[in-house]
Design an enzyme around this catalytic site. Structure first.
Site, PDB file in Angstrom:
ATOM      1  N   SER A 191       7.774   0.788  -8.302  1.00 47.86           N
ATOM      2  CA  SER A 191       8.372  -0.032  -7.524  1.00 47.86           C
ATOM      3  C   SER A 191       9.315  -1.081  -8.761  1.00 47.86           C
ATOM      4  CB  SER A 191       7.445  -1.002  -6.861  1.00 47.86           C
ATOM      5  OG  SER A 191       8.239  -2.188  -6.549  1.00 47.86           O
ATOM      6  N   TYR A 204      -0.151  -6.173  -6.506  1.00 46.57           N
ATOM      7  CA  TYR A 204       0.729  -5.174  -6.029  1.00 46.57           C
ATOM      8  C   TYR A 204       1.467  -4.811  -7.377  1.00 46.57           C
ATOM      9  CZ  TYR A 204       4.450  -2.535  -3.837  1.00 46.57           C
ATOM     10  OH  TYR A 204       5.720  -1.620  -3.472  1.00 46.57           O
TER      11      TYR A 204
HETATM   12  P1  NAD Z   1       5.589   2.497   4.848  1.00 48.97           P
HETATM   13  O1  NAD Z   1       4.565   1.600   5.423  1.00 48.97           O
HETATM   14  O2  NAD Z   1       6.435   3.160   5.749  1.00 48.97           O
HETATM   15  O3  NAD Z   1       4.771   3.439   4.037  1.00 48.97           O
HETATM   16  C1  NAD Z   1       3.545   2.978   3.323  1.00 48.97           C
HETATM   17  C2  NAD Z   1       2.382   4.102   4.055  1.00 48.97           C
HETATM   18  O4  NAD Z   1       1.121   3.889   3.223  1.00 48.97           O
HETATM   19  C3  NAD Z   1       2.223   3.766   5.546  1.00 48.97           C
HETATM   20  O5  NAD Z   1       2.921   4.629   6.214  1.00 48.97           O
HETATM   21  C4  NAD Z   1       0.553   4.520   5.367  1.00 48.97           C
HETATM   22  O6  NAD Z   1       0.815   5.631   5.985  1.00 48.97           O
HETATM   23  C5  NAD Z   1       0.201   4.400   3.991  1.00 48.97           C
HETATM   24  N1  NAD Z   1      -1.001   3.679   3.795  1.00 48.97           N
HETATM   25  C6  NAD Z   1      -1.068   2.523   3.431  1.00 48.97           C
HETATM   26  N2  NAD Z   1      -2.602   2.393   3.223  1.00 48.97           N
HETATM   27  C7  NAD Z   1      -3.136   3.456   3.556  1.00 48.97           C
HETATM   28  C8  NAD Z   1      -4.564   3.965   3.509  1.00 48.97           C
HETATM   29  N3  NAD Z   1      -5.601   3.019   3.317  1.00 48.97           N
HETATM   30  N4  NAD Z   1      -4.977   5.064   4.019  1.00 48.97           N
HETATM   31  C9  NAD Z   1      -3.942   6.157   4.157  1.00 48.97           C
HETATM   32  N5  NAD Z   1      -2.538   5.598   4.102  1.00 48.97           N
HETATM   33  C10 NAD Z   1      -2.284   4.358   3.921  1.00 48.97           C
HETATM   34  O7  NAD Z   1       6.323   1.537   3.466  1.00 48.97           O
HETATM   35  P2  NAD Z   1       7.249   2.343   2.352  1.00 48.97           P
HETATM   36  O8  NAD Z   1       8.077   1.300   1.918  1.00 48.97           O
HETATM   37  O9  NAD Z   1       7.894   3.412   2.776  1.00 48.97           O
HETATM   38  O10 NAD Z   1       6.202   2.525   1.398  1.00 48.97           O
HETATM   39  C11 NAD Z   1       6.085   3.753   0.482  1.00 48.97           C
HETATM   40  C12 NAD Z   1       5.754   3.365  -1.099  1.00 48.97           C
HETATM   41  O11 NAD Z   1       7.091   2.867  -1.331  1.00 48.97           O
HETATM   42  C13 NAD Z   1       4.555   2.498  -1.281  1.00 48.97           C
HETATM   43  O12 NAD Z   1       4.100   2.798  -2.398  1.00 48.97           O
HETATM   44  C14 NAD Z   1       5.469   1.087  -1.654  1.00 48.97           C
HETATM   45  O13 NAD Z   1       4.468   0.389  -2.372  1.00 48.97           O
HETATM   46  C15 NAD Z   1       6.476   1.678  -2.360  1.00 48.97           C
HETATM   47  N6  NAD Z   1       7.750   0.857  -2.523  1.00 48.97           N
HETATM   48  C16 NAD Z   1       8.337   0.283  -1.418  1.00 48.97           C
HETATM   49  C17 NAD Z   1       9.368  -0.524  -1.472  1.00 48.97           C
HETATM   50  C18 NAD Z   1      10.033  -1.132  -0.142  1.00 48.97           C
HETATM   51  O14 NAD Z   1      10.889  -2.269  -0.587  1.00 48.97           O
HETATM   52  N7  NAD Z   1       9.957  -0.787   0.968  1.00 48.97           N
HETATM   53  C19 NAD Z   1       9.787  -1.112  -2.726  1.00 48.97           C
HETATM   54  C20 NAD Z   1       9.092  -0.591  -3.856  1.00 48.97           C
HETATM   55  C21 NAD Z   1       8.299   0.358  -3.609  1.00 48.97           C
END
Ligand code: NAD
Ligand code: MG
Length: 299
Positions: A191, A204
């Site tokens: 991230s 985080y």
């Molecule tokens: P999202 O909510 O669509 O995806 C996160 C997923 O993590 C969930 O769908 C869920 O299935 C899974 N998850 C969480 N806890 C879990 C558990 N205990 N067991 C099994 N699965 C679990 O959101 P996203 O933003 O697409 O996130 C994906 C990645 O991107 C993450 O690692 C997040 O930290 C990272 N990220 C997101 C952003 C943003 O702005 N959205 C920015 C930087 C990094």
């Protein structure tokens, strides 16, 4: 120069401040409840056989970035295993439908990856149903930004964030390694928080900095086996994670502070993952972090 349809749509989806309407969900969040529903490349991503015949696991593949990656991988010719929480079954089935429409196999693996046994089961099921594993995308992640300082941070919260973001990533990787051969690759999701941490995401941000370090170090450990290890560091991306873990009003300016002046859509991440996963295009790329941040620095 004509702007890409994905970028054009991403711009149209944001308000004048570059953000979205105020909204709130509870974790883990659902795609259908989002306003607007994110763009995962359903109407735009075109494959060209870059991952033909490969087998991938995408954790958190039900929604957000994971869904965009799953759709792109399938259109590039890969079979995809989706890991997600049981309460996300509806989102997972929608993603699986896109994978099948691309003519590829989708395998559904609901379960809580905070348990080591679940991580092992995901890899076992992959090998059983797809006959092996070539690409592991450690994308699942958890965050929480609705409390104040460290003094109020419960051990339960710390366990949840560290286990989901870091322990699970290591458990999954450990279980996957015996099955990965020359040309295989691991892609971890970092991230912008690893470089430019927000005080509200203290725990985080620390896990994401650790993921960068782990990525580089694991790349050194498994390089001689021909396995590549990289990370993608997204900036602010419009996914269920955001309204499910932050204050409703903060969505109004979500992403507005980037040089490009808006949040990104999950579809805008797909190219980076396909590149890193491709044994041909990224054959000499390992131990690196690719930023997809709307212009924020990743160094
Ligand atoms: P999202 O909510 O669509 O995806 C996160 C997923 O993590 C969930 O769908 C869920 O299935 C899974 N998850 C969480 N806890 C879990 C558990 N205990 N067991 C099994 N699965 C679990 O959101 P996203 O933003 O697409 O996130 C994906 C990645 O991107 C993450 O690692 C997040 O930290 C990272 N990220 C997101 C952003 C943003 O702005 N959205 C920015 C930087 C990094
Ligand atoms: Mg989800």
């Amino acid at each position: 120069m004509p702007e890409s349809p994905v970028a054009q749509q991403a711009e149209q989806m944001t308000n004048d401040a570059g953000g979205f309407p105020a909204q709130r969900q509870e974790p883990p969040g659902s795609t259908k409840q989002m306003d607007p529903v994110p763009d995962h490349g359903e109407d735009t991503y075109e494959g060209s056989g870059k991952l033909e015949g490969l087998r991938a696991v995408v954790t958190g593949g039900d929604s957000g970035i994971g869904r965009a990656v799953a759709i792109a991988f399938a259109r590039e010719g890969a079979d995809v295993v989706l890991s997600y929480l049981p309460e996300e079954q509806e989102d997972a089935e929608d993603t699986a439908e896109w994978i099948r429409k691309a003519g590829r196999t989708a395998v559904l693996c609901p379960g809580d990856i905070m348990q080591e046994s679940t991580c092992q089961e995901i890899i076992d099921k992959t090998v059983q149903e797809l006959g092996g594993l070539d690409i592991l995308v450690n994308n699942a992640g958890a965050q929480w930004a609705r409390d104040s300082g460290l003094e109020d941070m419960s051990t339960e919260r710390m366990d949840r964030i560290f286990k989901t973001n870091l322990y699970a990533l290591m458990w999954l990787t450990k279980a996957a390694l015996p099955h990965l051969g020359k040309g295989a690759s691991i892609i971890n999701v970092s991230s912008i928080q690893a470089y430019d941490p927000s005080p509200s995401l203290l725990d985080y941000a620390a896990t994401k900095a650790a993921i960068n370090n782990f990525t580089v170090n694991l790349a050194a450990q498994v390089g001689e086996r021909g396995i590549r290890v990289n990370a993608v560091a997204p900036g602010p991306i419009w996914t269920p994670l955001q309204p499910a873990t932050k204050e409703a009003e903060s969505m109004e300016k979500f992403g507005a502070d980037t040089p490009l002046g808006r949040a990104g859509q999950p579809a805008e991440l797909a190219g980076a993952f396909v590149f890193l996963a491709s044994p041909k295009d990224a054959s000499y790329v390992s131990g690196t972090v690719v930023g997809v941040t709307g212009g924020k620095p990743v160094f």
